[in-house]
Structures are given as structure tokens and as C-alpha cells.
Design an enzyme around this catalytic site. Structure first.
Site, short mmCIF file in Angstrom:
data_model
loop_
_atom_site.label_atom_id
_atom_site.label_comp_id
_atom_site.label_asym_id
_atom_site.label_seq_id
_atom_site.Cartn_x
_atom_site.Cartn_y
_atom_site.Cartn_z
N ILE A 183 -7.87 41.75 83.05
CA ILE A 183 -6.52 41.51 82.52
C ILE A 183 -6.36 40.05 82.10
O ILE A 183 -5.84 39.76 81.01
CB ILE A 183 -5.46 41.89 83.57
CG1 ILE A 183 -5.50 43.40 83.83
CG2 ILE A 183 -4.06 41.47 83.12
CD1 ILE A 183 -4.63 43.85 84.98
N GLU A 186 -8.40 39.45 78.84
CA GLU A 186 -7.83 40.10 77.66
C GLU A 186 -6.58 39.37 77.18
O GLU A 186 -6.46 39.05 75.99
CB GLU A 186 -7.49 41.56 77.98
CG GLU A 186 -8.71 42.45 78.11
CD GLU A 186 -8.36 43.92 78.29
OE1 GLU A 186 -9.29 44.74 78.32
OE2 GLU A 186 -7.16 44.25 78.41
N MET A 318 -9.24 51.07 89.45
CA MET A 318 -7.88 51.31 88.95
C MET A 318 -7.93 51.38 87.43
O MET A 318 -7.64 50.41 86.72
CB MET A 318 -6.94 50.22 89.44
CG MET A 318 -6.69 50.27 90.93
SD MET A 318 -5.52 49.00 91.46
CE MET A 318 -5.26 49.46 93.18
N HIS A 443 -28.17 55.75 61.20
CA HIS A 443 -28.47 54.39 60.75
C HIS A 443 -27.64 54.04 59.52
O HIS A 443 -27.50 54.87 58.63
CB HIS A 443 -29.96 54.27 60.41
CG HIS A 443 -30.34 52.94 59.82
ND1 HIS A 443 -30.52 51.82 60.60
CD2 HIS A 443 -30.57 52.57 58.53
CE1 HIS A 443 -30.85 50.81 59.81
NE2 HIS A 443 -30.89 51.25 58.56
#
Length: 464
Positions: A183, A186, A318, A443
């Protein structure tokens, strides 16, 4: 036989709760879901996964435009400006659309939304506001909330948690992030891209606790290169707010001289804790473990007959997708079917740029269990990554030395969160590294790096 209002009552409408309610209703059980929040979807949709990903995406686009990186691709323009209010409105639109979608799914599947905070009266009865509701089976799916930092007051203006970090009214000049986990990284990335100086303070000696050691070290290198200041092996001893600014006092985790950091925003992101307060678990004789979690058996039954639990309130990572899988499983178990979740194969993703993803054992964990083989492939040798000039990271495949069965896969690249699904599916079916190595991959794609890493386990990579 006792008469109940519902066959199933789910407490909490987060990812696990709403999925459990919908699946139970699909199985023909009369179902209700108690939720006190004004909108459905829990933390994930309202103030977690969804709004943070919207801001991560928007901030990445702004950073690409602002930094001039697009010029080398032949895209040139000037006069780039940040409209933070428009970015926040776009984020809110995503949240509203998805939370409203769950409400629609409740109506479609005839799940009754009982609005209010639920408190147990006995094992089959809960009080929700002024209403008493009874159910033959009650599923606790109340999720988790931010773990507070002792001695630090969150005012959601200067000192914020993850919820407050999603609604800052201006870009802070200096953001101090307490906690180098998912967290913190981010949300720190969001505000770094939008122009803030970001300092991450982490108590441990590496970022991203619980992830593969090599991944953690590489992640630190990448974030430093992006301009984040990392203070590892450092603890926060105090946060003082005065005049709209904060003074953060830190010192070495092992002890030593203190120093202060001046910031106009502080994000506390040291983890999350189960939401069990106010449920009245004592009234039904349900005890919590030492970590404040509800223990269950393999079928998600608690020690109290008729009471079940899933998601963040029980042991395990979590993660919203873990809770969703458990939601399906618990509903099927209540209905007399067989609902199973393989907790050894639950992928995790960090939605920074590049993304970081992993599933299964870390190399360190695997070595503790026995002899292993490891194959690694750098994204700088992947044709798709080279073509778009986004070559940071690698793919790492860990396999048992004798059986060749894949034990873990770790990925750092721009689309790692999508790529990890192949690894998880392969592991669910007990695949070997040879199985992956001899599976044809389109590819040019990033996923070819998984094939190459698996070939490296076999000692025969082609493009490295």
C-alpha cells in the site's frame, strides 16, 4: 425445527462478503447481506483496490506526458498540466460504477441488503440497527482496516492513512510514507508521479515483506532509480503536526541517533488488522487468536456451529481475490457442496510501475523445504519489452529439484499482474517447469519470459 428469516446472512459486503451472498443465492438459499457502509463493495471497491488503481493509471499517464519519455517514441507536445480535481473525479466515477454494479447484482440474484452494523445476539441472531435478523448460517466477512501506529494521530489532512491518501486536495511537496509494503509503495508511486518528493521509511532492511528476497532487492533499486528516497532499517518514533506540516522523527531500527524529516503529508501504511470489534463475538463464545483473527477449519466453519468466516478476518493474506474465492467456497459448503480454496496458490501483486507479482514459495522458503532448481530470465531480453523500451525486471521460476514441480514464480515487469495468472493456473494443476517450457507462447509477448525462465530451470534458455 427453528424458523429463520434467512438461510444465509453474510456480515460485510466487501469482495468476500458480496461474492458469498451472491453465490449462496445462486444455490437457492434465501440470502441477506448486512453492510453498514452507504455503498457495497467494502474497502476494496470504495477506498482500496479500485480507487488506488484508477489513480495509479492516471498518474502514470501524467508522468509519461510530463517527463518527456514519449518524445523518443515520436510523440511530442508541450504545456502539460495536472488537473487533480478531474483526476479525482475520474477515480470516483470508477468507484461509483462498480459499487452500483454490485447493488444491481444483489437485486438480480434476490440478495437482500440489510443496512446497518451487525452485532451478534446469539449464534443465529444479529441486531442490525433497529432490526433483529435471524439466519441458519451466518458468515463473518467484515474485512480489515488500517493498523494504527502507536502515538501517531491520523487526522486525514496532514497525517493520513490509505483512505486519506486517495483524497488529498493537492500534491504534497514532501510525502513521508511510513511502511514499505504494497500500500505504501503504490500510493507513494501515485504522488511521486504527480510531483511530490517521496520518502519511504521501512523498519525492515528491505521493502515488501514476505516477497522473494531477490525481488525485494530489485524493487528497491527500481524505486530508487525512479527518485524515491528509501530509509530502510529505520523506525518512526514520533510524528508532530504544526501549522499544516509534520515533523517525523526517525532513528535506526537497531538504535542510534535520531533525525527529523519535515513533510506536508505523512502516509501511515504499516499494515491492516481484522475488523472484529463491535461484532459481539463474546456473546456467542467465539474467541480470537493472538493476531486478532477468527480461526476456521478447512471448510471455513468457526468453533461455533452455524457461524462461518472468510477473508481478512481469518488467517492468510489479506487479498480481495483470496476473499472472493473463499466467498464462493463457503457458500458451496453451506449448500452441502464441496468448496475448496488452495491457499498455497494465491498470487499477490504490487501495482507500481513496473508491477511486481508472485505466487507460491519464495526462493528462501523453497530452500528450507528441500533441494530446488531456479530459472531466471531478464525482461531486457524479451522482444516485446525491448520493442516498447520497458525492460525493467525479470521472471523467476522455482522448481523442486527432483520432481521439477513448480513451487513459486516471481515477476517484475509492466504487466506482471496479468502474467502471474498463468503461473498460478500451472501450479494449481501441479505443472512442472518442463510443462511451462514446452507450452507454446504467442510472439511477441511479455509472457514469453515465463517460458524462457522455465527453460532456464531446464538449463536451456534460448534468448539469454
Amino acid at each position: 425445527m427453528a424458523e429463520y428469516d434467512f438461510d444465509v446472512l453474510v456480515i460485510g459486503a466487501g469482495p468476500g462478503g458480496y461474492v458469498a451472498a451472491i453465490r449462496a443465492a445462486q444455490l437457492g438459499l434465501k440470502t441477506a447481506c448486512a453492510e453498514a457502509r452507504e455503498t457495497l463493495g467494502g474497502t476494496c471497491l470504495n477506498v482500496g483496490c479500485i480507487p488506488s488503481k484508477a489513480l495509479l493509471n492516471a498518474s502514470e499517464k501524467f508522468d509519461e506526458a510530463m517527463s518527456g519519455v514519449l518524445a523518443k517514441h515520436g510523440v511530442k507536445f508541450s504545456g502539460v498540466e495536472l488537473d487533480l480535481s478531474a483526476m479525482m473525479a475520474d477515480k470516483d466515477k470508477a468507484v461509483t460504477g462498480l459499487t452500483g454494479g454490485i447493488e444491481y447484482l444483489f437485486k438480480k440474484n434476490k440478495v437482500e441488503w440489510v443496512k446497518g452494523l451487525a452485532t451478534f445476539q446469539d449464534a443465529h441472531t444479529v441486531q442490525v440497527g433497529d432490526r433483529t435478523v435471524t439466519a441458519k448460517n451466518i458468515v463473518i466477512a467484515t474485512g480489515s482496516s488500517v493498523t494504527p501506529l502507536p502515538g501517531v494521530t491520523i487526522d486525514q489532512t496532514v497525517v493520513v492513512d490509505s483512505t486519506g491518501a486517495l483524497t488529498l486536495e493537492k500534491v504534497p511537496e514532501h510525502l513521508v510514507v511510513i511502511g514499505g509494503g504494497v500500500i505504501g509503495l503504490e500510493l507513494g508511486s501515485v504522488w511521486k508521479r504527480l510531483g511530490a518528493k517521496v520518502t519511504v521509511v521501512e523498519y525492515l532492511d528491505q521493502l515488501l515483506p514476505g516477497m522473494d528476497g531477490e525481488v525485494r532487492k530489485e524493487a528497491a533499486k527500481i524505486f530508487k532509480k525512479q527518485g524515491m528516497e528509501l530509509k530502510l532499517s529505520t523506525k518512526v518514533t514520533g510524528v508532530a503536526v504544526d501549522g499544516g506540516r509534520a515533523t517525523v522523527t526517525v532513528e535506526p531500527a537497531a538504535g542510534g541517533a535520531a533525525e527529523t524529516l519535515e513533510a506536508d503529508a505523512v502516509l501511515v501504511a504499516i499494515g491492516r488488522r481484522p475488523n472484529t470489534e463491535g461484532l459481539g463475538l463474546d456473546k456467542i463464545g467465539l474467541q480470537l487468536n493472538q493476531r486478532g483473527q477468527i480461526e476456521t477449519d478447512h471448510d471455513f466453519r468457526t468453533a461455533v456451529d452455524g457461524v462461518w468466516a472468510i477473508g481478512d478476518v481469518i488467517p492468510g493474506p489479506m487479498l480481495a481475490h483470496k476473499a472472493e474465492d473463499e466467498g464462493v467456497a463457503v457458500a458451496e459448503n453451506i449448500a452441502g457442496q464441496t468448496g475448496i480454496v488452495n491457499h498455497d496458490v494465491i498470487p499477490g501483486v504490487v501495482y507500481t510501475h513496473p508491477e511486481i507479482a508472485g505466487v507460491g514459495l519464495t526462493e528462501e522458503q523453497a530452500k528450507e523445504r528441500g533441494e530446488i532448481k531456479v530459472g531466471k530470465f531478464p525482461m531486457m531480453a524479451n522482444s516485446r519489452a525491448k520493442a516498447i523500451d520497458d525492460t525493467a525486471g525479470f521472471v523467476k521460476v522455482i522448481a523442486d529439484a527432483k520432481s521439477d514441480r513448480v513451487l513459486g514464480v516471481w515477476i517484475i515487469t509492466s504487466v506482471a499482474g496479468t502474467m502471474i495468472a498463468q503461473a498460478a493456473q500451472a501450479m494449481e494443476f501441479g505443472a512442472t517447469s518442463e510443462d511451462i517450457a514446452y507450452t507454446c507462447h504467442a510472439h511477441p509477448t511479455h509472457s514469453e519470459a515465463i517460458k524462457e525462465a522455465a527453460m532456464a530451470v531446464q538449463g536451456k534458455p534460448i534468448h539469454m
